[in-house]
Motif scaffolding. Structure first.
Motif, short mmCIF file in Angstrom:
data_model
loop_
_atom_site.label_atom_id
_atom_site.label_comp_id
_atom_site.label_asym_id
_atom_site.label_seq_id
_atom_site.Cartn_x
_atom_site.Cartn_y
_atom_site.Cartn_z
N ILE A 170 18.68 -16.25 -27.73
CA ILE A 170 19.65 -17.22 -28.25
C ILE A 170 19.03 -18.05 -29.38
N ILE A 171 17.79 -18.50 -29.16
CA ILE A 171 17.17 -19.35 -30.18
C ILE A 171 16.90 -18.54 -31.45
N THR A 172 16.43 -17.28 -31.25
CA THR A 172 16.21 -16.44 -32.43
C THR A 172 17.50 -16.27 -33.21
N TYR A 173 18.59 -16.08 -32.47
CA TYR A 173 19.88 -15.91 -33.14
C TYR A 173 20.25 -17.17 -33.92
N LEU A 174 20.10 -18.33 -33.28
CA LEU A 174 20.47 -19.57 -33.96
C LEU A 174 19.61 -19.78 -35.20
N VAL A 175 18.31 -19.53 -35.05
CA VAL A 175 17.43 -19.70 -36.21
C VAL A 175 17.81 -18.73 -37.30
N SER A 176 18.15 -17.50 -36.91
CA SER A 176 18.46 -16.51 -37.95
C SER A 176 19.78 -16.85 -38.62
N VAL A 177 20.71 -17.46 -37.88
CA VAL A 177 21.95 -17.93 -38.53
C VAL A 177 21.61 -18.99 -39.57
N ALA A 178 20.78 -19.95 -39.15
CA ALA A 178 20.42 -21.03 -40.07
C ALA A 178 19.64 -20.48 -41.27
#
Lengths: 566, 155
Positions: free
Chosen positions: A298-306
């Motif tokens: 989840i965190i990787t996804y959020l960071v990659s979105v940002a």
């Protein structure tokens, strides 16, 4: 000769001074601990000496770093002790990138990188110059590259009239539109008039005419080709996942290991996680592992979105003459120019999410090394509706709409077998785990076999190819599907591979290598598991069409790319 | 299609022997260093013997498979034992051509021609097992063909 921006003296000086400080103190530490030589108090003297020497070296490096835009080459002379002077011919330049980090932006600075196809790294990196100078360099290099490629076909012939139009066009921006429209006509007349004299000189004459025309018409002025709209940017951000960022996150986890573990423990405890790391059952650990993994994803996804949002904010692609110019970035600005004649292949990418909403992205590949992921791949259209992207691709490359072929269904059987083996290894591994732990139901792991048929099928349906008149189109991959359009003209080598398993089934893979520098993780465009006969056919056709396109290009110097593709 | 010089088998067998020797040394090392693991001498001998036989068979088969040819437009190669690869290197794509030989090759009186392209995966294509004379001639031919077919810069 020009120097870097004078602030570069300060940063280089400081950087090297700190390095000198570090080296000096480490040497003292090394001496006292390992060699029992000297004492720790020497650090007081050694540290400032290292700092000053490093600083002097940094400033000297700045003073000895010079670059110059000459008529035929871009020259860089650098080095304090060992000198290196490098001359880069304009027509060998693959792309010019400008990178402006947040700090640089505040101070109006930029890092300019110049790439050629040779070597494993950037050929010239000006770290750093003023933004205005970066702009000027990019423009100058573009102009001279266009001239170099133009005059190349002129060499040895006497087309002074065409050359004059050229120079006029370069000199006066006001007359460009008029000369631009006239030149092709006059060149065509020359071709028609001297038709029977010498076909070779005709071709050259013609090419000079068209090239100078396209150059004069658009010299130094940019025309927007594509702008990423807010909606597309958001879709792109939310549909891309960058696993590489996960690795970067792990680094932060190591720095702040205690708070991270505490947090994971508090989160997982209510759903069966351990109370602390010392006292826990296997089941508790299992829950903790699952929770950590989910957190990581989840965190990787959020960071990659940002990250994607920041990197592609304000993306624009435009053309200046025969070059593509892109700009993007919210905090750190990137811009670069890519000569269209350096494009090796064009790839349309989409992942399952993007396919679901009928979107795709387009990348252009050169033989240089781009700022991202160390490959020569540049995003031309980060994300747009799929039909539009395919239309762009067809217009850019001039290829016809592909009528895709699939490998024989026999290939799917191979993937079933392959994934079954992987699943078997997984079950065996779980079985091994149950031997050394109190866990018992290892056979539950066999559920992964359920995934084998769909996985094999998805791999199979995403492998497609099309042998076009001037292009080869190769599609492969499920998670990050890539549809690559390769002009035969860009083919470097063609190989047919048959592994021991493929030979048993009469299948073969065709590997079409181009000069676009793909990274180690990405295989060159490959059509997997064709019937041997078809594979041989593709192999032979590609070779023949490469020769044909070479002859055609020698005849009319056709670029084979349409610059205005949107 | 042209085959390689038959002495190349000796080179490949020698290379195989080096691998086998490393493997044997690793097994002996495991036996000596890790006291908990006792590798029987017969097992070591068996593994080495089997690996040696495989290495020889591989070298012989590779020699049978390896063929190359100068075709109209390209250098064409066929090679490989487990995975058979047929590669075409169009002359126009040749960036430069080397002749090379390592210590074992030199002792055997052999030489290799290495053809470089601007590509990524098969950027260098090696034709081993040529007599120095043949290597020199092949290099010259390739160079001439590359110049002859040069129409435009490749990259």
């Amino acid at each position: 000769m020009n120097r870097l921006h004078h602030l570069a003296a300060v940063t280089h000086g400081l950087q090297r001074a700190l390095a000198g400080l570090f080296v000096a103190t480490s040497l003292v530490t090394l001496g006292t601990t390992l060699l029992e030589f000297g004492s720790a108090s020497w650090t007081i003297a050694a540290a400032p000496i290292g700092f000053v020497l490093g600083g002097i070296y940094g400033v000297a490096y700045y003073l000895r770093y010079e670059y110059e835009v000459t008529d035929t080459t871009f020259d860089v002379a650098s080095g304090v002790f060992s000198r290196r002077s490098r001359e880069i011919p304009y027509r060998r330049i693959q792309n010019v990138d400008v990178r402006i980090s947040v700090l640089h932006r505040l101070l109006g600075l930029a890092v300019v990188s110049i790439e050629t196809a040779g070597g494993g790294q950037t050929e010239a990196r000006l770290n750093f110059v003023s933004e205005a100078e970066a702009d000027r360099l990019q423009r100058e290099i573009r102009r001279r590259t266009a001239r170099a490629t133009g005059s190349r076909s002129e060499a040895g012939t006497d087309h002074d009239d065409a050359r004059e139009t050229d120079l006029q066009g370069d000199a006066s921006a006001t007359a460009t539109e008029r000369t631009g429209t006239e030149t092709p006509a006059s060149a065509d007349e020359t071709v028609a008039g001297t038709d029977s004299v010498s076909s070779e000189s005709n071709a050259r004459n013609h090419s000079v005419g068209t090239q100078s025309a396209s150059r004069t018409r658009h010299d130094d002025r940019t025309r927007s080709l594509f702008e990423l709209e807010a909606r597309e940017l958001l879709l792109y951000s939310f549909t891309s996942f960058r696993p590489a960022l996960g690795a970067a996150l792990l680094f932060f986890v190591f720095i702040a290991i205690d708070p991270v573990i505490n947090h994971l423990l508090t989160v997982s405890q209510p759903i069966g996680g351990p109370a602390d790391l010392e006292t826990a059952s296997i089941g508790n650990y299992g829950v903790l592992t699952l929770v950590s993994f989910a957190y990581g994803v989840i965190i990787t996804y959020l960071v990659s979105v940002a990250y994607t949002f920041g990197a592609y904010y304000g993306f624009t692609l435009s053309r200046a003459g025969r070059d593509f110019v892109y700009e993007r970035g919210l905090l750190q600005r990137y811009s670069g120019s890519i000569p269209s004649e350096k494009i090796q292949s064009v790839t349309v990418t989409d992942n399952p999410l993007q396919r679901l909403i009928d979107y795709a992205g387009m990348w252009i590949e050169t033989a240089g090394y781009g700022p991202e992921s160390g490959t020569g791949s540049q995003s031309a259209v980060p994300l747009a509706q799929r039909d539009r992207v395919y239309e762009f691709t067809e217009r850019l490359t001039g290829s016809e709409t592909p009528q895709f072929h699939s490998p024989p269904a026999l290939a799917r059987r191979r993937y079933v077998a392959r994934y079954s083996i992987i699943a078997g290894v997984f079950v065996a591994a779980i079985f091994a785990v149950t031997l050394v732990t109190p866990l018992e139901q290892w056979y539950l792991a066999a559920i992964v076999f359920v995934a084998v048929p769909p996985a094999a099928h998805l791999r199979y349906v995403n492998i497609q190819y099309y042998v076009g008149e001037d292009h080869l189109v190769i599609r492969r991959g499920f998670w990050r599907r890539r549809t690559t359009v390769i002009p035969y003209y860009r083919v470097q080598t063609i190989s047919t591979r048959r592994s021991i398993f493929q030979r048993r089934l009469g299948l073969a893979s065709v590997i079409v290598d181009t000069a676009s520098s793909s990274s180690f993780s990405l295989a060159p465009p490959t059509i997997y598991d064709l019937e041997l006969e078809d594979a041989r056919d593709v192999h032979k056709t590609s070779r023949n069409r490469l020769q044909r396109s070479l002859r055609e290009r020698a005849r009319d110097d056709d670029l084979g790319l349409t610059v205005d593709f949107t | 299609m042209e085959s390689l010089h038959s002495r190349i088998r000796l080179l490949w067998i020698a290379q195989g022997a080096i691998v086998v020797a490393v493997l044997g040394a690793a097994l002996v090392g495991v036996d000596r260093v890790i006291s908990a693991i006792d590798v029987p001498v017969a097992a070591i001998a068996g593994v080495i013997g089997l690996a040696g036989v495989l290495a020889v068979a591989y070298a012989v088969r590779l020699y049978q498979r390896w063929q190359f040819e100068l075709q109209d437009d390209a250098l064409y190669l066929e090679r490989g034992v487990i995975t058979v690869v047929e590669t075409a290197v169009p002359f126009v794509r040749v960036q430069h051509v080397d002749t090379q030989f390592g210590p074992i090759e030199r002792a055997l009186g052999l030489s290799s021609v290495v053809v470089y392209t601007a590509g990524t995966r098969n950027a260098d294509v090696r034709v081993p097992g040529l007599t120095p004379d043949r290597a020199r001639r092949l290099q010259d031919t390739l160079r001439e063909l590359a110049i002859e077919s040069d129409t435009d810069d490749a990259v």
